[in-house]
Scaffold this active site. Structure first.
Site, short mmCIF file in Angstrom:
data_model
loop_
_atom_site.label_atom_id
_atom_site.label_comp_id
_atom_site.label_asym_id
_atom_site.label_seq_id
_atom_site.Cartn_x
_atom_site.Cartn_y
_atom_site.Cartn_z
N LYS A 276 0.22 6.19 97.13
CA LYS A 276 -0.88 7.08 96.75
C LYS A 276 -0.34 8.46 96.39
CE LYS A 276 -1.92 7.84 101.67
NZ LYS A 276 -2.50 9.11 102.13
N ARG B 64 -11.74 9.83 111.07
CA ARG B 64 -11.88 9.99 109.60
C ARG B 64 -12.89 8.98 109.08
NH1 ARG B 64 -6.19 10.45 106.40
NH2 ARG B 64 -6.09 8.24 106.90
N HIS C 29 -5.80 3.37 112.00
CA HIS C 29 -4.75 4.33 111.63
C HIS C 29 -4.53 5.29 112.80
CE1 HIS C 29 -2.17 6.46 108.91
NE2 HIS C 29 -2.88 7.56 108.92
N ARG D 74 2.01 -0.32 106.66
CA ARG D 74 1.65 0.56 105.52
C ARG D 74 2.69 1.68 105.51
NH1 ARG D 74 -2.98 0.13 108.57
NH2 ARG D 74 -2.97 2.39 108.98
N TYR E 262 7.02 40.65 90.00
CA TYR E 262 5.70 41.29 90.08
C TYR E 262 5.57 42.08 91.38
CZ TYR E 262 4.08 38.50 86.12
OH TYR E 262 3.92 37.96 84.87
N CYS F 251 7.16 33.77 90.08
CA CYS F 251 6.16 33.85 89.00
C CYS F 251 5.59 32.46 88.75
CB CYS F 251 6.81 34.37 87.72
SG CYS F 251 7.86 35.81 87.97
N ASP G 128 6.10 30.57 86.22
CA ASP G 128 7.02 29.65 85.55
C ASP G 128 8.49 29.94 85.84
OD1 ASP G 128 4.97 30.92 83.07
OD2 ASP G 128 4.55 29.04 84.12
C1 LIG Z 1 -4.53 4.83 106.23
C2 LIG Z 1 -3.11 5.21 105.97
N1 LIG Z 1 -2.14 4.29 106.16
C3 LIG Z 1 -0.84 4.58 105.96
C4 LIG Z 1 -0.43 5.83 105.55
C5 LIG Z 1 1.04 6.09 105.36
O1 LIG Z 1 1.48 6.99 106.31
P1 LIG Z 1 3.03 7.48 106.27
O2 LIG Z 1 3.23 8.13 104.93
O3 LIG Z 1 3.14 8.44 107.41
O4 LIG Z 1 3.85 6.22 106.43
C6 LIG Z 1 -1.41 6.83 105.35
C7 LIG Z 1 -0.93 8.19 104.94
N2 LIG Z 1 -1.91 9.20 104.90
C8 LIG Z 1 -1.59 10.51 104.96
C9 LIG Z 1 -0.36 11.08 105.03
O5 LIG Z 1 -0.58 12.42 105.08
N3 LIG Z 1 -1.91 12.69 105.07
C10 LIG Z 1 -2.53 11.53 104.99
O6 LIG Z 1 -3.82 11.35 104.97
C11 LIG Z 1 -2.77 6.52 105.56
O7 LIG Z 1 -3.76 7.44 105.38
#
Ligand SMILES: Cc1ncc(COP(=O)(O)O)c(CNc2conc2O)c1O
Length: 371
Positions: free
Chosen positions: A39, A139, A169, A222, A267, A313, A315
């Site tokens: 993601k 969440r 999670h 995950r 700046y 800055c 850029d």
């Molecule tokens: C539901 C869920 N599963 C797995 C992961 C992967 O976690 P990792 O990168 O620590 O292995 C995330 C990461 N989510 C987020 C990581 O930072 N902010 C978050 O919301 C997550 O939101």
């Protein structure tokens, strides 16, 4: 493509991504699968390129945050399972079916609306769903065994859904103190205890859980931050096996000048030379995600640490060089140079944030080069 005509670039080592995944695949319990979390454009590394490297390392599926990230992977030819970790509006169910995507169910209301929608869709291919349990992340997800049981019963009462997963999670898997992690684990086990059937995937593990709680990963991991070679805990916990950072950030000097004492830089004139100083200009700025708070941080030129002087800055930014240096000399902002290293963690420390945010803040204007 846009942005490839400048010396500033992110260099992504796809072999490192493959190795990081491969190490975890070797280490995780038998029968466990690894889904690569790509993601936010692969935490800034490039989602499609990261996904392909992860497959080579042994990943068998992917997690993304939103529908559009899943569509991007499918349109790039990725055919493995993809789980969307957030809630997708029921009006897009046709796209979930069209692209063969798995989606998170976090409320009964959403599920009822989805079932209603599915009744009117011609091609009645079932929708794959993962039921999310909120055991303490606060969440999204169901919070009681009764609610989960009721939802499972509803899912099993219809043929328009495939119950593919059940997951939770952790919010403290990257910390030394285990109490809250154990509380969440206990809550998840209480949920499992009231269920007669279980879906194909029962998954609880992010990178931190996989690294420091391998006995508790369910049957799918995950895997996000550790795949990019970054320690999930920052500094808090030691790496349990070598993680190889995949991302470097480099540029080149575009101007070098010697200034006498008393000359202003940047700046707001927040920096004034105090003696004869060699000042270099680097074509990277906050519009690239190299944020203004990095003023005073040091970057590497020929293995020497050079302080960023004056305000950054949009850029460009200026650095103090130890001596006259040729225009075009490489500047290393993250990565290795002549035996020295600047890590993403160092940048995060200077910005008083975490390396996840540093990686995700690199903007579209920053070219990504893959090796
Ligand atoms: C539901 C869920 N599963 C797995 C992961 C992967 O976690 P990792 O990168 O620590 O292995 C995330 C990461 N989510 C987020 C990581 O930072 N902010 C978050 O919301 C997550 O939101």
């Amino acid at each position: 493509a846009v942005g490839w005509h400048r010396p500033t670039k992110l260099v992504i080592d796809t072999q490192a991504i493959k190795e990081n995944v491969g190490n975890e695949v070797k280490r995780m319990p038998q029968g466990t699968e690894l889904f690569a979390v790509v993601k936010a454009n692969g935490y800034g590394h490039g989602a499609v390129q990261t996904a392909r490297a992860a497959i080579e390392g042994g990943a068998t599926g992917f997690c993304v945050a939103i529908l559009d990230e899943a569509i991007e992977l499918r349109e790039a030819g990725i055919t493995e399972p993809i789980l969307i970790l957030s809630v997708v509006d029921v009006s897009y169910i046709d796209l979930l079916l069209k692209y063969d995507l798995s989606v998170t169910v976090a409320t009964q209301e959403w599920l009822e609306q989805a079932i209603e929608q599915l009744k009117y869709i011609e091609t009645p291919t079932p929708l794959k769903i993962h039921i999310k349990v909120d055991t303490g992340m606060g969440r999204i997800g169901f919070t009681t065994p009764e609610a989960v049981k009721q939802t499972v019963d509803l899912v099993q009462s219809t043929n328009v859904l495939i119950w593919e997963g059940l997951f939770t999670h952790f919010s403290t898997a990257d910390e030394k103190d285990l109490r809250y992690f154990e509380k969440q684990t206990h809550r998840f086990q209480t949920i499992l205890a009231v269920l007669v059937d279980l879906p194909k995937y029962v998954h609880v593990s992010n990178s931190a859980t996989a690294l420091w709680h391998p006995e508790n990963v369910g049957n799918m991991i995950r895997f996000g931050i550790a795949m990019y070679g970054l320690n999930p805990s920052g500094h808090a916990l030691p790496e349990t096996y070598p993680l190889k950072p995949a991302l470097s950030l480099v540029s080149k000097l575009i101007q070098v000048k010697e200034l006498s004492a008393g000359e202003g830089i940047g700046y707001g004139n927040t920096y004034t030379t105090t003696e004869k100083e060699w000042i270099g200009t680097v074509p990277i700025g906050y519009a690239d995600g190299w944020l203004r708070h990095l003023q005073g941080f040091s970057v590497l030129v020929n293995g020497e640490r050079c302080e960023i002087v004056g305000r950054i800055c949009m850029d460009q930014c200026m650095i103090r060089l130890p001596k006259k240096t040729a225009i075009g000399t490489q500047v290393t902002l993250i990565g290795h140079d002549h035996g020295e290293e600047i890590t993403m963690q160092m940048v995060a420390d200077k910005l008083e944030t975490i390396h996840y945010e540093v990686a995700c803040t690199f903007s579209e204007r920053m070219p990504r080069e893959y090796k």
